[in-house]
Design an enzyme around this catalytic site. Structure first.
Site, PDB file in Angstrom:
ATOM      1  N   GLU A   1      -2.640  -4.583  -3.461  1.00 19.89           N
ATOM      2  CA  GLU A   1      -2.929  -5.445  -4.607  1.00 19.89           C
ATOM      3  C   GLU A   1      -2.766  -4.685  -5.919  1.00 19.89           C
ATOM      4  O   GLU A   1      -2.262  -5.232  -6.902  1.00 19.89           O
ATOM      5  CB  GLU A   1      -4.347  -6.020  -4.489  1.00 19.89           C
ATOM      6  CG  GLU A   1      -4.546  -6.918  -3.275  1.00 19.89           C
ATOM      7  CD  GLU A   1      -4.969  -6.169  -2.012  1.00 19.89           C
ATOM      8  OE1 GLU A   1      -5.432  -6.840  -1.082  1.00 19.89           O
ATOM      9  OE2 GLU A   1      -4.856  -4.926  -1.948  1.00 19.89           O
TER      10      GLU A   1
ATOM     11  N   CYS B   1     -10.287  -5.239  -0.647  1.00 17.75           N
ATOM     12  CA  CYS B   1     -11.431  -4.319  -0.650  1.00 17.75           C
ATOM     13  C   CYS B   1     -12.201  -4.446  -1.970  1.00 17.75           C
ATOM     14  O   CYS B   1     -11.844  -5.230  -2.849  1.00 17.75           O
ATOM     15  CB  CYS B   1     -10.925  -2.892  -0.459  1.00 17.75           C
ATOM     16  SG  CYS B   1     -10.064  -2.250  -1.923  1.00 17.75           S
TER      17      CYS B   1
ATOM     18  N   CYS C   1      -9.860  -3.626  -5.085  1.00 17.30           N
ATOM     19  CA  CYS C   1      -8.900  -4.684  -5.381  1.00 17.30           C
ATOM     20  C   CYS C   1      -9.613  -5.965  -5.824  1.00 17.30           C
ATOM     21  O   CYS C   1      -9.126  -6.679  -6.696  1.00 17.30           O
ATOM     22  CB  CYS C   1      -8.009  -4.920  -4.179  1.00 17.30           C
ATOM     23  SG  CYS C   1      -7.025  -3.448  -3.778  1.00 17.30           S
TER      24      CYS C   1
ATOM     25  N   HIS D   1      -3.526   0.724  -3.370  1.00 17.81           N
ATOM     26  CA  HIS D   1      -3.606  -0.336  -2.381  1.00 17.81           C
ATOM     27  C   HIS D   1      -2.547  -1.381  -2.745  1.00 17.81           C
ATOM     28  O   HIS D   1      -2.017  -1.389  -3.855  1.00 17.81           O
ATOM     29  CB  HIS D   1      -4.985  -0.975  -2.382  1.00 17.81           C
ATOM     30  CG  HIS D   1      -6.018  -0.171  -1.665  1.00 17.81           C
ATOM     31  ND1 HIS D   1      -7.266  -0.663  -1.373  1.00 17.81           N
ATOM     32  CD2 HIS D   1      -5.995   1.094  -1.176  1.00 17.81           C
ATOM     33  CE1 HIS D   1      -7.963   0.255  -0.727  1.00 17.81           C
ATOM     34  NE2 HIS D   1      -7.222   1.329  -0.607  1.00 17.81           N
TER      35      HIS D   1
ATOM     36  N   ASN E   1       0.854  -1.184   0.000  1.00 17.98           N
ATOM     37  CA  ASN E   1       0.000   0.000   0.000  1.00 17.98           C
ATOM     38  C   ASN E   1       0.896   1.242   0.000  1.00 17.98           C
ATOM     39  O   ASN E   1       1.732   1.396   0.879  1.00 17.98           O
ATOM     40  CB  ASN E   1      -0.903  -0.037   1.233  1.00 17.98           C
ATOM     41  CG  ASN E   1      -1.932   1.060   1.239  1.00 17.98           C
ATOM     42  OD1 ASN E   1      -1.602   2.234   1.121  1.00 17.98           O
ATOM     43  ND2 ASN E   1      -3.190   0.687   1.386  1.00 17.98           N
TER      44      ASN E   1
ATOM     45  N   SER F   1      -7.964  -9.127   3.731  1.00 18.36           N
ATOM     46  CA  SER F   1      -9.038  -9.337   2.767  1.00 18.36           C
ATOM     47  C   SER F   1      -9.101  -8.179   1.772  1.00 18.36           C
ATOM     48  O   SER F   1      -9.119  -7.012   2.180  1.00 18.36           O
ATOM     49  CB  SER F   1     -10.365  -9.448   3.535  1.00 18.36           C
ATOM     50  OG  SER F   1     -11.442  -9.689   2.671  1.00 18.36           O
TER      51      SER F   1
END
Length: 141
Positions: free
Chosen positions: A48, A75, A78, A46, A35, A73
Site C-alpha cells: 500500500e 497492517c 498502511c 509495504h 511489497n 488486510s
C-alpha cells in the site's frame, strides 16, 4: 483486485513478499505497487505504501474519492496512511492469513469490503508456509 494480484505476483517473482496494491480514482488505476521490503532493504515499503508513493502527489479531494485494493488486510502502518489521506474505501482480498485493524478503520469511517478470495488466500498461505521467518519479519512479530 486482479491488478493488485498482478502486483503481488510481481513482488514474489522479484524475491519479495506477494502483496500488491492499486489505487483507483474515477474507475482508473492511478497508482500501483507491491511489497518491496526485501528488494529495497526497506522497513516501510509495504504494498500500500509503494502504491501511494507511485501514485504521486494528489490533492486531498482526490484521495477522498479513491478506492484502495489489496489482496491482504492492511497492517497498522498502511491503515494509518489510509486514514491520513482520507481514502474512504478499501477492498481487501482476504483477511484470514492476516487481519489488520479493520474495526478501527470502520470506526473511523472507512468502508471496508472483504472479498474472502480463495486465490488471494492461497497465494499468502503458500508464501507463509515457505518463508515463515520473512513473513514474521514483515508483520513485525
Amino acid at each position: 483486485m486482479e491488478q493488485a494480484l498482478v502486483e503481488a505476483r510481481l513482488g514474489l517473482a522479484e524475491g519479495g513478499i506477494p502483496i500488491g496494491s492499486v489505487l483507483v480514482l474515477d474507475g482508473e488505476i492511478i497508482g500501483r505497487g507491491h511489497n518491496r521490503r526485501v528488494q529495497k532493504g526497506s522497513a516501510v515499503l509495504h504494498a500500500e505504501m509503494d502504491c501511494l508513493e507511485n501514485a504521486g502527489r494528489l490533492c486531498a479531494a482526490d484521495y477522498r474519492r479513491a478506492t484502495l485494493y489489496s489482496p491482504l488486510s492492511p497492517c497498522d502502518m498502511c491503515s494509518g496512511a489510509i486514514l491520513l489521506y482520507g481514502i474512504p474505501r478499501v477492498i481487501v482480498g482476504e483477511n484470514r492469513t492476516f487481519q489488520g485493524p479493520e474495526e478501527y478503520l470502520r470506526q473511523r469511517g472507512v468502508q471496508l469490503e472483504i472479498l474472502d478470495d480463495a486465490e488471494c488466500r492461497a497465494l499468502m498461505e503458500a508464501f507463509i508456509n515457505a518463508h515463515p521467518e520473512l513473513w514474521n519479519e514483515d508483520i513485525g512479530t
